[in-house]
Design an enzyme around this catalytic site. Structure first.
Site, PDB file in Angstrom:
ATOM      1  N   ASP B  14       0.818  -1.203   0.000  1.00 23.57           N
ATOM      2  CA  ASP B  14       0.000   0.000   0.000  1.00 23.57           C
ATOM      3  C   ASP B  14       0.859   1.263   0.000  1.00 23.57           C
ATOM      4  O   ASP B  14       0.563   2.232  -0.703  1.00 23.57           O
ATOM      5  CB  ASP B  14      -0.912  -0.037   1.237  1.00 23.57           C
ATOM      6  CG  ASP B  14      -2.132   0.840   1.027  1.00 23.57           C
ATOM      7  OD1 ASP B  14      -2.732   0.749  -0.068  1.00 23.57           O
ATOM      8  OD2 ASP B  14      -2.464   1.620   1.925  1.00 23.57           O
ATOM      9  N   ILE B  15       1.927   1.242   0.787  1.00 24.58           N
ATOM     10  CA  ILE B  15       2.793   2.417   0.902  1.00 24.58           C
ATOM     11  C   ILE B  15       3.454   2.748  -0.448  1.00 24.58           C
ATOM     12  O   ILE B  15       3.811   3.903  -0.712  1.00 24.58           O
ATOM     13  CB  ILE B  15       3.870   2.208   2.001  1.00 24.58           C
ATOM     14  CG1 ILE B  15       4.758   3.445   2.214  1.00 24.58           C
ATOM     15  CG2 ILE B  15       4.740   1.001   1.708  1.00 24.58           C
ATOM     16  CD1 ILE B  15       4.080   4.565   2.944  1.00 24.58           C
ATOM     17  N   ARG B  17       2.034   3.019  -3.193  1.00 22.15           N
ATOM     18  CA  ARG B  17       1.183   3.971  -3.921  1.00 22.15           C
ATOM     19  C   ARG B  17       1.603   5.394  -3.594  1.00 22.15           C
ATOM     20  O   ARG B  17       1.713   6.259  -4.471  1.00 22.15           O
ATOM     21  CB  ARG B  17      -0.285   3.743  -3.564  1.00 22.15           C
ATOM     22  CG  ARG B  17      -0.786   2.360  -3.978  1.00 22.15           C
ATOM     23  CD  ARG B  17      -2.165   2.033  -3.389  1.00 22.15           C
ATOM     24  NE  ARG B  17      -3.114   3.084  -3.618  1.00 22.15           N
ATOM     25  CZ  ARG B  17      -3.832   3.686  -2.651  1.00 22.15           C
ATOM     26  NH1 ARG B  17      -3.711   3.296  -1.393  1.00 22.15           N
ATOM     27  NH2 ARG B  17      -4.660   4.668  -2.946  1.00 22.15           N
ATOM     28  N   LYS B 100      11.387   1.462   6.168  1.00 19.51           N
ATOM     29  CA  LYS B 100      11.817   1.203   7.533  1.00 19.51           C
ATOM     30  C   LYS B 100      10.822   0.256   8.181  1.00 19.51           C
ATOM     31  O   LYS B 100       9.668   0.253   7.778  1.00 19.51           O
ATOM     32  CB  LYS B 100      11.965   2.481   8.344  1.00 19.51           C
ATOM     33  CG  LYS B 100      11.090   3.673   7.984  1.00 19.51           C
ATOM     34  CD  LYS B 100       9.604   3.526   8.037  1.00 19.51           C
ATOM     35  CE  LYS B 100       9.033   3.035   9.346  1.00 19.51           C
ATOM     36  NZ  LYS B 100       7.543   2.855   9.247  1.00 19.51           N
ATOM     37  N   ASP B 185       7.699  -0.344  13.232  1.00 18.32           N
ATOM     38  CA  ASP B 185       6.948   0.578  12.376  1.00 18.32           C
ATOM     39  C   ASP B 185       6.979   1.997  12.936  1.00 18.32           C
ATOM     40  O   ASP B 185       7.790   2.815  12.520  1.00 18.32           O
ATOM     41  CB  ASP B 185       5.511   0.062  12.220  1.00 18.32           C
ATOM     42  CG  ASP B 185       4.757   0.856  11.168  1.00 18.32           C
ATOM     43  OD1 ASP B 185       5.347   1.131  10.110  1.00 18.32           O
ATOM     44  OD2 ASP B 185       3.598   1.220  11.407  1.00 18.32           O
TER      45      ASP B 185
END
Lengths: 359, 359
Positions: B14-15, B17, B100, B185
């Site tokens: 997702d990231i 995008r 990360k 995270d």
């Protein structure tokens, strides 16, 4: 209208100047006597602070307590003297407004509270920010489960940068006068704020951070701790005499958060801000936050310390004039704060061992 | 003007995008290939994100790495796959922009960094906020000893409230994919911010807070720690998937302090605030603060992630076009962050024992 509550000030500490002003500002309180170990010092305090010429100076604390006109005493004495003089004052039927930390340990505080109970007098400690209308507004937010949800994290910092004169001479760094150092002074506020945020549910354990900084006499100049509840809530605080003036409080719930940067002493006397946000999240592609925090500024005509005097005097008036019972919540809040403070101190002494908090 | 740096995206998380948009926004970068385990997924990603029709979809990560036109890869893979694919990419001479946490542990990261070193490729992790111009402005304040003095306290909170779908399905809570959970995270950002505030001086020890919250698979959903330097500086952080969106950072020095509430993802893309104060203190009778904190709002035309891409691409361009050496500071920052993260994880595993941090 009822007679204003008549205060005697027991000790001429610097903070007593601020509280004298607060008593003068409060509509239902007045100062009738000032006691010091030296009558001349009491006399000078009365003149320097513009108190009425009729204010009686006393050359000993005992003689002030023997003044039958005095309804209530304000005790700005070093912490090590609280037990003796608070118990003595309660014994003379004086209502007690006492500086924080309330005592050197909860066992001492319990003796004070017992004396207050026995003599039917009101007890309140001088956590001034509790009386600012901002505090009530923030409480409305924190206690609203739709807006704030369940408490998860509290983080607090209270520091006052002490110059070398303070570090050498102030009573708050003298082991024989105020052996709790920064923990008792600014740390008190952090602990109280954490308890306030948790609706006064005591944490289960406290763990001090390693390497508290102490002066040569072993007095704490800087320390901190984490506090732990059984449901996983965690609070941390830092308190220090070695860092720039900082009064940060951040309270995070499952559905919202709240923060402010002047929780102990508002930036300005007549208005105080806080910031809060609910049900935010990210915009599409994490381009920013869906809803931004709001800032609310809460105005007050009287400074928080005068509101504290007003509330204390109102309670004393109800006891005096209407035969009401003392309001217990203030001793409950003080006692819980002292209990946590004791646990943090024990954890520091035991090299940051986890210490159980027993209410 | 030099050719834009040609990116391959390895994995359609997702990231990716958000980062695809960032690469499109950056003036010196372009996307030429997308790799997935399924070619169809890569094809769909290209279409859904409006990438040029010439973008090549690959049905395996290997085949993307074999594309000779690709200068650099962006790796948004689950952390457990970083070692394998970062080393493979470096081996093919691809410059590496990696999500990360950089790796599961510093030993893994060291293998990645060694592969980058051997192959002369640039390494950078995706700590986007480091590239916002606000960060540079705050750094000017923090590194100015007249304004800020000596670092004393850092406090950081990074939390993202995870709904039940996230808590059940997101890769960040799957032990086999991302075994560092909330610590890897959001905790990554806290640790990085603390190191940034300390000018990347590693703390000496880390002590986790008791009772980290884990899911059934043992993965961290919420935790925190205190970090300790020999000079008495203390930093604390809380990271959580269980608390409302919060990105607080407070840095306190002997002469000033700085705070912000959106340090990871700014509230808005094009401007970001921070608050700071120097040499304040109390007014007479503690009626308020002598000087009030100032708020500074820092504007940016490009969002922080596009600035990150721009800086990374600039470094890659210098290597490619001018024979420059890779900029080492980004691997140093990543490695220090990972070292501290490892120590916190070890402290959690050892029931909040104090763990020495060895750089």
């Amino acid at each position: 209208m009822a007679q204003p509550i008549k205060f005697g000030i027991v000790g001429c500490a610097d903070i007593a100047r601020k509280l004298s002003r607060a008593i003068k500002l409060a509509p239902n309180a007045t100062i009738v006597a000032v006691g010091s170990r030296f009558e001349e010092k009491a006399r000078r305090f009365i003149a320097d602070n513009g108190l009425p010429a009729t204010t009686r100076p006393y050359g000993s604390y005992e003689s002030l307590l023997d003044d039958a006109e005095v309804d209530a005493v304000y005790l700005p004495l070093p912490t090590s003297l609280h037990l003796r003089w608070a118990v003595a004052a309660a014994g003379k039927g004086k209502h007690i407004l006492i500086e924080k930390p309330t005592a050197l340990c909860v066992a001492d505080l319990d003796q004070i509270l017992e004396a207050c109970e026995t003599n039917g007098v009101q007890f309140m400690d001088c956590t001034m920010w509790a009386h600012h209308p901002r505090t009530a507004e923030m409480e409305d937010f924190l206690r609203n489960s739709d807006q704030f949800g369940q408490l998860k994290i509290v983080s607090s910092i209270a520091s006052i940068y002490a110059d070398s004169n303070f570090l050498q001479n102030n009573i708050r760094v003298k082991a024989d006068l105020d052996s709790l150092g920064a923990l008792g002074d600014v740390g008190w506020y952090c602990i109280r704020a954490i308890l306030w945020a948790s609706d006064y549910n005591l944490p289960k354990t406290a763990v001090a951070f390693p390497n508290a900084i102490k002066n040569e006499a072993g007095l704490i100049l800087s320390c901190g701790a984490s506090l732990h509840w059984e449901d996983g809530t965690i609070a941390t605080f830092h308190c220090s005499f070695l860092a720039h003036l900082t009064f940060e409080l951040v309270v995070v719930g499952s559905r919202g958060n709240l923060s402010l940067s002047d929780f102990v002493i508002p930036f300005e006397e007549n208005s105080a801000p806080f910031t809060f946000v609910s049900d935010s999240g990210f915009k599409e592609l994490v381009k920013g936050w869906k809803s931004l925090p709001s800032k609310k500024v809460v105005s007050t005509e009287l400074p928080q310390e005068a509101l504290m005097i007003t509330e204390f005097s109102r309670l004393v008036g109800e006891i005096k004039d209407s035969g009401a019972k003392p309001e217990k919540k203030w001793s409950v809040f003080s006692r819980k704060t002292q209990v946590v403070l004791d646990a943090v101190k024990e954890s520091i002494e035991k090299e940051f061992k986890e210490v159980e908090i027993v209410g």
